[in-house]
Motif scaffolding. Sequence first.
Motif, PDB file in Angstrom:
ATOM      1  N   ILE A  77      19.270  40.348  23.632  1.00  8.03           N
ATOM      2  CA  ILE A  77      19.176  41.612  22.902  1.00  8.03           C
ATOM      3  C   ILE A  77      18.384  41.390  21.620  1.00  8.03           C
ATOM      4  CG2 ILE A  77      20.496  43.350  21.663  1.00  8.03           C
ATOM      5  CD1 ILE A  77      22.616  43.102  23.822  1.00  8.03           C
ATOM      6  N   GLU A  78      17.352  42.206  21.449  1.00  3.28           N
ATOM      7  CA  GLU A  78      16.501  42.123  20.266  1.00  3.28           C
ATOM      8  C   GLU A  78      16.973  43.158  19.252  1.00  3.28           C
ATOM      9  OE1 GLU A  78      11.879  43.005  18.986  1.00  3.28           O
ATOM     10  OE2 GLU A  78      12.414  42.938  21.101  1.00  3.28           O
ATOM     11  N   VAL A  79      17.196  42.726  18.022  1.00  4.89           N
ATOM     12  CA  VAL A  79      17.650  43.618  16.959  1.00  4.89           C
ATOM     13  C   VAL A  79      16.431  44.205  16.252  1.00  4.89           C
ATOM     14  CG1 VAL A  79      18.946  43.773  14.801  1.00  4.89           C
ATOM     15  CG2 VAL A  79      19.764  42.300  16.641  1.00  4.89           C
ATOM     16  N   LEU A  80      16.350  45.539  16.231  1.00 10.43           N
ATOM     17  CA  LEU A  80      15.259  46.216  15.547  1.00 10.43           C
ATOM     18  C   LEU A  80      15.656  46.613  14.128  1.00 10.43           C
ATOM     19  CD1 LEU A  80      14.137  48.565  18.469  1.00 10.43           C
ATOM     20  CD2 LEU A  80      13.216  46.333  17.845  1.00 10.43           C
ATOM     21  N   ARG A  81      16.940  46.936  13.935  1.00  7.08           N
ATOM     22  CA  ARG A  81      17.452  47.321  12.624  1.00  7.08           C
ATOM     23  C   ARG A  81      18.938  47.003  12.588  1.00  7.08           C
ATOM     24  NH1 ARG A  81      16.573  53.431  11.280  1.00  7.08           N
ATOM     25  NH2 ARG A  81      15.590  53.025  13.257  1.00  7.08           N
ATOM     26  N   TRP A  82      19.422  46.555  11.436  1.00  5.11           N
ATOM     27  CA  TRP A  82      20.836  46.165  11.313  1.00  5.11           C
ATOM     28  C   TRP A  82      21.308  46.473   9.908  1.00  5.11           C
ATOM     29  CZ3 TRP A  82      24.124  43.765  14.849  1.00  5.11           C
ATOM     30  CH2 TRP A  82      25.329  43.305  14.328  1.00  5.11           C
ATOM     31  N   ASP A  83      22.442  47.175   9.785  1.00  2.00           N
ATOM     32  CA  ASP A  83      23.006  47.378   8.455  1.00  2.00           C
ATOM     33  C   ASP A  83      24.508  47.098   8.402  1.00  2.00           C
ATOM     34  OD1 ASP A  83      24.368  49.600   9.410  1.00  2.00           O
ATOM     35  OD2 ASP A  83      23.226  51.049   8.265  1.00  2.00           O
ATOM     36  N   GLY A  84      25.054  46.544   9.469  1.00  2.00           N
ATOM     37  CA  GLY A  84      26.476  46.203   9.502  1.00  2.00           C
ATOM     38  C   GLY A  84      27.340  47.282  10.137  1.00  2.00           C
ATOM     39  N   GLN A  85      27.078  48.535   9.807  1.00  2.00           N
ATOM     40  CA  GLN A  85      27.818  49.647  10.408  1.00  2.00           C
ATOM     41  C   GLN A  85      27.122  50.183  11.655  1.00  2.00           C
ATOM     42  OE1 GLN A  85      30.856  50.559   9.178  1.00  2.00           O
ATOM     43  NE2 GLN A  85      30.526  48.837   7.806  1.00  2.00           N
ATOM     44  N   THR A  86      25.810  50.090  11.667  1.00  2.00           N
ATOM     45  CA  THR A  86      25.015  50.512  12.827  1.00  2.00           C
ATOM     46  C   THR A  86      23.933  49.480  13.090  1.00  2.00           C
ATOM     47  OG1 THR A  86      23.454  51.790  11.500  1.00  2.00           O
ATOM     48  CG2 THR A  86      25.356  52.984  12.389  1.00  2.00           C
ATOM     49  N   ALA A  87      23.469  49.476  14.320  1.00  2.00           N
ATOM     50  CA  ALA A  87      22.365  48.593  14.690  1.00  2.00           C
ATOM     51  C   ALA A  87      21.509  49.314  15.716  1.00  2.00           C
ATOM     52  CB  ALA A  87      22.896  47.290  15.273  1.00  2.00           C
ATOM     53  N   VAL A  88      20.210  49.071  15.652  1.00  2.00           N
ATOM     54  CA  VAL A  88      19.294  49.554  16.674  1.00  2.00           C
ATOM     55  C   VAL A  88      18.806  48.324  17.414  1.00  2.00           C
ATOM     56  CG1 VAL A  88      17.139  50.764  17.142  1.00  2.00           C
ATOM     57  CG2 VAL A  88      18.626  51.548  15.299  1.00  2.00           C
ATOM     58  N   VAL A  89      19.061  48.297  18.716  1.00  2.00           N
ATOM     59  CA  VAL A  89      18.739  47.126  19.523  1.00  2.00           C
ATOM     60  C   VAL A  89      17.983  47.549  20.773  1.00  2.00           C
ATOM     61  CG1 VAL A  89      20.763  45.860  18.694  1.00  2.00           C
ATOM     62  CG2 VAL A  89      20.925  47.203  20.787  1.00  2.00           C
ATOM     63  N   THR A  90      17.356  46.577  21.413  1.00  2.00           N
ATOM     64  CA  THR A  90      16.684  46.815  22.678  1.00  2.00           C
ATOM     65  C   THR A  90      16.758  45.543  23.514  1.00  2.00           C
ATOM     66  OG1 THR A  90      14.660  47.675  23.692  1.00  2.00           O
ATOM     67  CG2 THR A  90      14.381  46.138  21.870  1.00  2.00           C
ATOM     68  N   SER A  91      16.465  45.689  24.797  1.00  2.00           N
ATOM     69  CA  SER A  91      16.459  44.542  25.696  1.00  2.00           C
ATOM     70  C   SER A  91      15.672  44.906  26.942  1.00  2.00           C
ATOM     71  CB  SER A  91      17.887  44.162  26.084  1.00  2.00           C
ATOM     72  OG  SER A  91      17.876  43.087  26.999  1.00  2.00           O
ATOM     73  N   ASP A  92      15.106  43.906  27.589  1.00  2.00           N
ATOM     74  CA  ASP A  92      14.427  44.122  28.864  1.00  2.00           C
ATOM     75  C   ASP A  92      15.421  44.181  30.014  1.00  2.00           C
ATOM     76  OD1 ASP A  92      11.928  44.167  27.681  1.00  2.00           O
ATOM     77  OD2 ASP A  92      11.658  42.004  27.863  1.00  2.00           O
ATOM     78  N   ASN A  93      16.638  43.745  29.777  1.00  2.00           N
ATOM     79  CA  ASN A  93      17.685  43.711  30.791  1.00  2.00           C
ATOM     80  C   ASN A  93      18.422  45.058  30.791  1.00  2.00           C
ATOM     81  OD1 ASN A  93      19.453  42.731  32.663  1.00  2.00           O
ATOM     82  ND2 ASN A  93      19.937  40.878  31.495  1.00  2.00           N
ATOM     83  N   LEU A  94      18.479  45.764  31.920  1.00  2.00           N
ATOM     84  CA  LEU A  94      19.060  47.102  31.977  1.00  2.00           C
ATOM     85  C   LEU A  94      20.570  47.137  31.769  1.00  2.00           C
ATOM     86  CD1 LEU A  94      17.079  48.918  34.807  1.00  2.00           C
ATOM     87  CD2 LEU A  94      16.875  49.191  32.337  1.00  2.00           C
ATOM     88  N   ASP A  95      21.266  46.038  31.957  1.00  2.00           N
ATOM     89  CA  ASP A  95      22.724  46.070  31.779  1.00  2.00           C
ATOM     90  C   ASP A  95      23.156  45.692  30.359  1.00  2.00           C
ATOM     91  OD1 ASP A  95      22.251  43.330  31.822  1.00  2.00           O
ATOM     92  OD2 ASP A  95      24.040  42.901  33.001  1.00  2.00           O
ATOM     93  N   TYR A  96      22.224  45.698  29.416  1.00  2.00           N
ATOM     94  CA  TYR A  96      22.576  45.291  28.059  1.00  2.00           C
ATOM     95  C   TYR A  96      23.559  46.261  27.398  1.00  2.00           C
ATOM     96  CZ  TYR A  96      19.356  48.574  25.642  1.00  2.00           C
ATOM     97  OH  TYR A  96      18.718  49.672  25.152  1.00  2.00           O
TER      98      TYR A  96
END
Length: 106
Positions: free
Chosen positions: A56-75
């Motif tokens: 899982i690649e983290v695009l944004r993180w602030d502790g309460q929320t995170a924006v993440v992405t991954s090439d794996n569909l079951d992430y």
Amino acid sequence: MTRRLKSVSKKVALAAALPLAVFLLFATVFAITGEAPAALVIFPPARDPAGLPEDIEVLRWDGQTAVVTSDNLDYVRRLYQSGAVLVLPFRKSGCLALQPSRKPAV
């Protein structure tokens, strides 16, 4: 007076329940399909990004929320399994980006 108060309280409860139901519907469909450019994680399961599943690649993180992405569909399912409270689909360019993504000419 109490009858009117009950009527108003029912309307307020319904007004609050509808958006919650929509968010839960989005979260359920997203957990099943995993199809979105990114995911918004409300209350991420780890205290820091290193505690997330490896692919899982983290695009944004602030502790309460995170924006993440991954090439794996079951992430999305793996985020829930690791303790995420709510995972919603997220457009990297924002929710108001109405133009489709452009593909390079071949």
